[in-house]
Design a protein around this motif. Structure first.
Motif, PDB file in Angstrom:
ATOM      1  N   VAL A  78     -37.411  62.837  77.354  1.00 14.72           N
ATOM      2  CA  VAL A  78     -38.655  64.291  76.634  1.00 14.72           C
ATOM      3  C   VAL A  78     -38.123  64.742  75.266  1.00 14.72           C
ATOM      4  O   VAL A  78     -38.736  65.395  74.024  1.00 14.72           O
ATOM      5  N   ALA A  79     -37.016  64.146  74.520  1.00 16.75           N
ATOM      6  CA  ALA A  79     -36.594  65.045  73.319  1.00 16.75           C
ATOM      7  C   ALA A  79     -36.854  64.159  72.624  1.00 16.75           C
ATOM      8  O   ALA A  79     -37.504  64.291  70.846  1.00 16.75           O
ATOM      9  N   GLY A  80     -36.663  62.335  72.313  1.00 15.82           N
ATOM     10  CA  GLY A  80     -37.667  61.943  71.666  1.00 15.82           C
ATOM     11  C   GLY A  80     -39.118  62.292  71.640  1.00 15.82           C
ATOM     12  O   GLY A  80     -39.274  61.742  69.942  1.00 15.82           O
ATOM     13  N   THR A  81     -39.690  62.933  71.999  1.00 17.95           N
ATOM     14  CA  THR A  81     -41.094  62.253  71.800  1.00 17.95           C
ATOM     15  C   THR A  81     -41.244  64.151  71.548  1.00 17.95           C
ATOM     16  O   THR A  81     -42.393  64.031  70.701  1.00 17.95           O
ATOM     17  N   ILE A  82     -40.387  64.999  71.067  1.00 17.32           N
ATOM     18  CA  ILE A  82     -40.905  65.677  70.201  1.00 17.32           C
ATOM     19  C   ILE A  82     -40.493  65.648  68.401  1.00 17.32           C
ATOM     20  O   ILE A  82     -41.611  65.793  68.212  1.00 17.32           O
ATOM     21  N   PHE A  83     -40.102  64.667  68.315  1.00 18.57           N
ATOM     22  CA  PHE A  83     -40.295  63.995  66.671  1.00 18.57           C
ATOM     23  C   PHE A  83     -41.747  63.148  66.815  1.00 18.57           C
ATOM     24  O   PHE A  83     -42.147  63.767  65.264  1.00 18.57           O
ATOM     25  N   MET A  84     -41.892  62.528  67.609  1.00 21.53           N
ATOM     26  CA  MET A  84     -43.282  62.300  67.513  1.00 21.53           C
ATOM     27  C   MET A  84     -44.230  63.290  67.437  1.00 21.53           C
ATOM     28  O   MET A  84     -45.501  63.073  66.894  1.00 21.53           O
ATOM     29  N   ARG A  85     -44.526  64.194  68.006  1.00 16.76           N
ATOM     30  CA  ARG A  85     -45.376  64.759  67.846  1.00 16.76           C
ATOM     31  C   ARG A  85     -45.356  65.724  67.064  1.00 16.76           C
ATOM     32  O   ARG A  85     -46.226  65.875  66.079  1.00 16.76           O
ATOM     33  N   PHE A  86     -44.250  66.169  66.229  1.00 15.71           N
ATOM     34  CA  PHE A  86     -44.408  65.885  64.842  1.00 15.71           C
ATOM     35  C   PHE A  86     -44.763  65.198  64.213  1.00 15.71           C
ATOM     36  O   PHE A  86     -45.627  65.778  63.071  1.00 15.71           O
ATOM     37  N   LEU A  87     -44.474  64.384  64.242  1.00 20.93           N
ATOM     38  CA  LEU A  87     -44.791  62.885  63.187  1.00 20.93           C
ATOM     39  C   LEU A  87     -46.741  63.147  63.115  1.00 20.93           C
ATOM     40  O   LEU A  87     -47.127  62.548  62.465  1.00 20.93           O
ATOM     41  N   LEU A  88     -46.843  62.577  64.640  1.00 20.56           N
ATOM     42  CA  LEU A  88     -48.855  62.886  65.068  1.00 20.56           C
ATOM     43  C   LEU A  88     -49.131  62.714  64.551  1.00 20.56           C
ATOM     44  O   LEU A  88     -50.651  62.959  64.154  1.00 20.56           O
ATOM     45  N   GLY A  89     -49.199  64.665  64.681  1.00 19.02           N
ATOM     46  CA  GLY A  89     -50.233  65.463  63.955  1.00 19.02           C
ATOM     47  C   GLY A  89     -50.506  65.492  63.079  1.00 19.02           C
ATOM     48  O   GLY A  89     -51.991  65.441  63.112  1.00 19.02           O
ATOM     49  N   PRO A  90     -50.204  65.526  62.079  1.00 18.65           N
ATOM     50  CA  PRO A  90     -50.207  65.319  60.542  1.00 18.65           C
ATOM     51  C   PRO A  90     -51.065  63.840  59.994  1.00 18.65           C
ATOM     52  O   PRO A  90     -51.867  64.414  59.509  1.00 18.65           O
ATOM     53  N   GLN A  91     -50.326  63.258  60.993  1.00 25.89           N
ATOM     54  CA  GLN A  91     -51.258  61.625  60.773  1.00 25.89           C
ATOM     55  C   GLN A  91     -52.324  61.745  61.563  1.00 25.89           C
ATOM     56  O   GLN A  91     -53.328  60.784  60.870  1.00 25.89           O
ATOM     57  N   CYS A  92     -52.538  61.795  62.477  1.00 24.94           N
ATOM     58  CA  CYS A  92     -54.111  62.586  62.966  1.00 24.94           C
ATOM     59  C   CYS A  92     -55.653  62.767  62.211  1.00 24.94           C
ATOM     60  O   CYS A  92     -56.071  62.379  62.230  1.00 24.94           O
ATOM     61  N   ASP A  93     -54.733  64.068  61.077  1.00 25.22           N
ATOM     62  CA  ASP A  93     -55.486  64.547  60.707  1.00 25.22           C
ATOM     63  C   ASP A  93     -56.008  63.886  59.404  1.00 25.22           C
ATOM     64  O   ASP A  93     -56.891  63.229  58.404  1.00 25.22           O
ATOM     65  N   LYS A  94     -54.839  62.558  59.396  1.00 21.37           N
ATOM     66  CA  LYS A  94     -55.280  61.497  57.882  1.00 21.37           C
ATOM     67  C   LYS A  94     -55.884  60.439  58.527  1.00 21.37           C
ATOM     68  O   LYS A  94     -56.528  59.958  57.692  1.00 21.37           O
ATOM     69  N   TYR A  95     -55.577  59.497  59.809  1.00 20.38           N
ATOM     70  CA  TYR A  95     -56.138  58.399  60.161  1.00 20.38           C
ATOM     71  C   TYR A  95     -57.249  58.499  61.611  1.00 20.38           C
ATOM     72  O   TYR A  95     -57.782  57.826  61.688  1.00 20.38           O
ATOM     73  N   GLY A  96     -57.299  59.714  61.906  1.00 20.84           N
ATOM     74  CA  GLY A  96     -57.562  59.888  63.378  1.00 20.84           C
ATOM     75  C   GLY A  96     -57.089  59.612  64.232  1.00 20.84           C
ATOM     76  O   GLY A  96     -55.856  59.039  64.533  1.00 20.84           O
TER      77      GLY A  96
END
Length: 439
Positions: free
Chosen positions: A48-66
């Motif tokens: 579950v720890a590895g997912t912390i970084f992924m969620r921080f990373l993917l949030g702004p990418q959603c705003d950019k790429y969908g």
């Protein structure tokens, strides 16, 4: 919007399925590799720890790429370590494998962002809760499918060790093809795909960094981060702990413990959606104060039931309490994301990512408790922490909306559709863009 709805929950369901496909098999892996309790919990924590970084990373990418493109990437990539489960030989290998499988958990951000793009404020709480809840259901289904159905089936033609080493190939294949399929089935927003909108000048380029900065500088984001740690973090911890708990504390077989543990996840079928629906209904009557009120009640009830669960000495009673405990956990998750789209609509992706990362942070913290303490002490610590987190609702104050005890609704904001306009553009493009026209 309904194609996006179904693609969202199904993709997250599969992601959740592969994320926890290994958990009902841990008791068998423990025997084969000669692991102890601390080593098993270390692997669960890294998962579950590895997912912390992924969620921080993917949030702004959603705003950019969908969300659509990112779903494809995450599911296809996460399917690879899932298929490699049978290659592990020691505790370190198990921990590293689960760290990379945890990439799948980042898909929650796309799940919530996608539905927030497609639905208006009157129903966004229900929509977010349903796609999140039906996706989280994968955590319960994987317990019973992997532990009670596929593992015994594979065991009929091979040894128990070979069975657990090969069975995870099945969900890995399903995840890969789901990732490919979602790319072609739906759209990024009500107006179409981001790539086409940008190509024709109907959508400005978005700065992911600006989106993340705006979301992270809002204090409400971090209050919800802590509260989500105390509901989704609890669910992740139970996904890791439940099967082991019922096997070790009540002497159940691997298959029986997995079946009992799956009950917790099955409540996602309706409970998270119920929380989102209640949030929408309270919003109709009381505005944001209603959303905060039902959110606080769900968290407080959840914490109280964890304490009851910790002190229930028999199997039947534990199962009954588990059902109601799970209902309030999922409902609190639903009420959390009934609030998230209001915090700062232009940065919904980043805020959804940060708050979602809170769930994984909570799972890491609670996992450390279960690693070092006995079950009763760990559950008591968890319950008290959840009850304390419910008090934070008092300090959540969203611009234009009422707080739990003070402030009034700005009706010019609260009666309008909840649009999610784009964050700051990189280019000087002043053309108005409404991604939520009328869904």
């Amino acid at each position: 919007h309904m194609r996006a709805f179904h693609c969202s929950w199904w993709s997250f369901f599969i992601a959740f399925f592969i994320w926890f496909a290994i958990t009902p098999l841990l008791s068998e892996i423990k025997i084969t590799l000669g692991l102890n309790k601390q080593q098993l919990w270390t692997s669960s924590i890294t998962g579950v720890a590895g997912t912390i970084f992924m969620r921080f990373l993917l949030g702004p990418q959603c705003d950019k790429y969908g969300a659509r493109v990112l779903f494809t990437i995450v599911l296809c990539v996460a399917s690879i370590p899932t298929a490699c489960t049978g290659l592990i030989q020691n505790a370190a290998g198990l921990a590293v494998l689960r760290l990379f499988i945890g990439i799948a958990g980042g898909s929650f951000v796309m799940c919530q962002y996608w539905s927030s793009r497609m639905f208006t404020k009157e129903v966004v709480g229900t929509a977010n809760a349903l796609v999140g809840g039906w996706g989280n259901l994968g955590g319960g289904v994987t317990q019973i499918v992997m532990g009670t159905l596929l593992f015994p089936l594979f065991k009929t033609g091979m040894s128990a060790e070979r069975a657990w080493r090969t069975v995870c190939i099945v969900p890995a294949v399903v995840a890969f093809f789901t990732g490919v399929a979602v790319q072609f089935v739906s759209d990024d927003s009500p107006k179409g795909n981001y790539k086409d909108l940008k190509k024709h000048g109907n959508m400005p380029e978005v700065s992911a960094a600006a989106s993340f900065r705006s979301g992270a500088l809002n204090f409400n984001t971090w209050f919800l981060f802590i509260q989500y740690a105390c509901c989704f973090g609890v669910e992740l911890t139970m996904n890791n702990a439940a099967a082991l708990y019922f096997r070790e504390e009540f002497n159940q077989s691997t298959e029986s413990a997995a079946a009992i543990a799956s009950i917790f996840g099955w409540m996602n079928l309706f409970a998270r959606g119920l929380g989102g629906y209640a949030s929408d209904k309270f919003n109709e009557r009381m505005g944001m104060r209603g959303r905060l009120l039902i959110h606080t009640v769900c968290l407080a009830a959840e914490g109280a039931l964890v304490l009851v669960f910790a002190n229930t000495p028999n199997l039947a009673g534990s199962i009954v309490v588990l059902v109601f405990f799970s209902i309030f956990v999922q409902a609190a998750e639903g009420t959390s994301y009934g609030i998230v789209p209001y915090v700062n609509p232009p940065c919904t992706g980043s805020i959804a990512g940060i708050v979602g990362a809170g769930g994984n942070t909570g799972a890491v913290a609670f996992g450390m408790g279960f690693r070092q303490l006995n079950y009763k002490q760990a559950f008591i610590l968890m319950g008290c922490t959840i009850i304390a987190s419910s008090v934070l609702s008092v300090v959540i104050r969203i611009k234009g909306h009422s707080g739990l005890f003070c402030g009034e609704e700005d009706h010019a904001i609260s009666k309008g559709a909840l649009s999610v306009p784009e964050p700051e553009a990189d280019a000087d493009d002043e053309e108005a863009y409404d991604p939520n026209p009328s869904s």
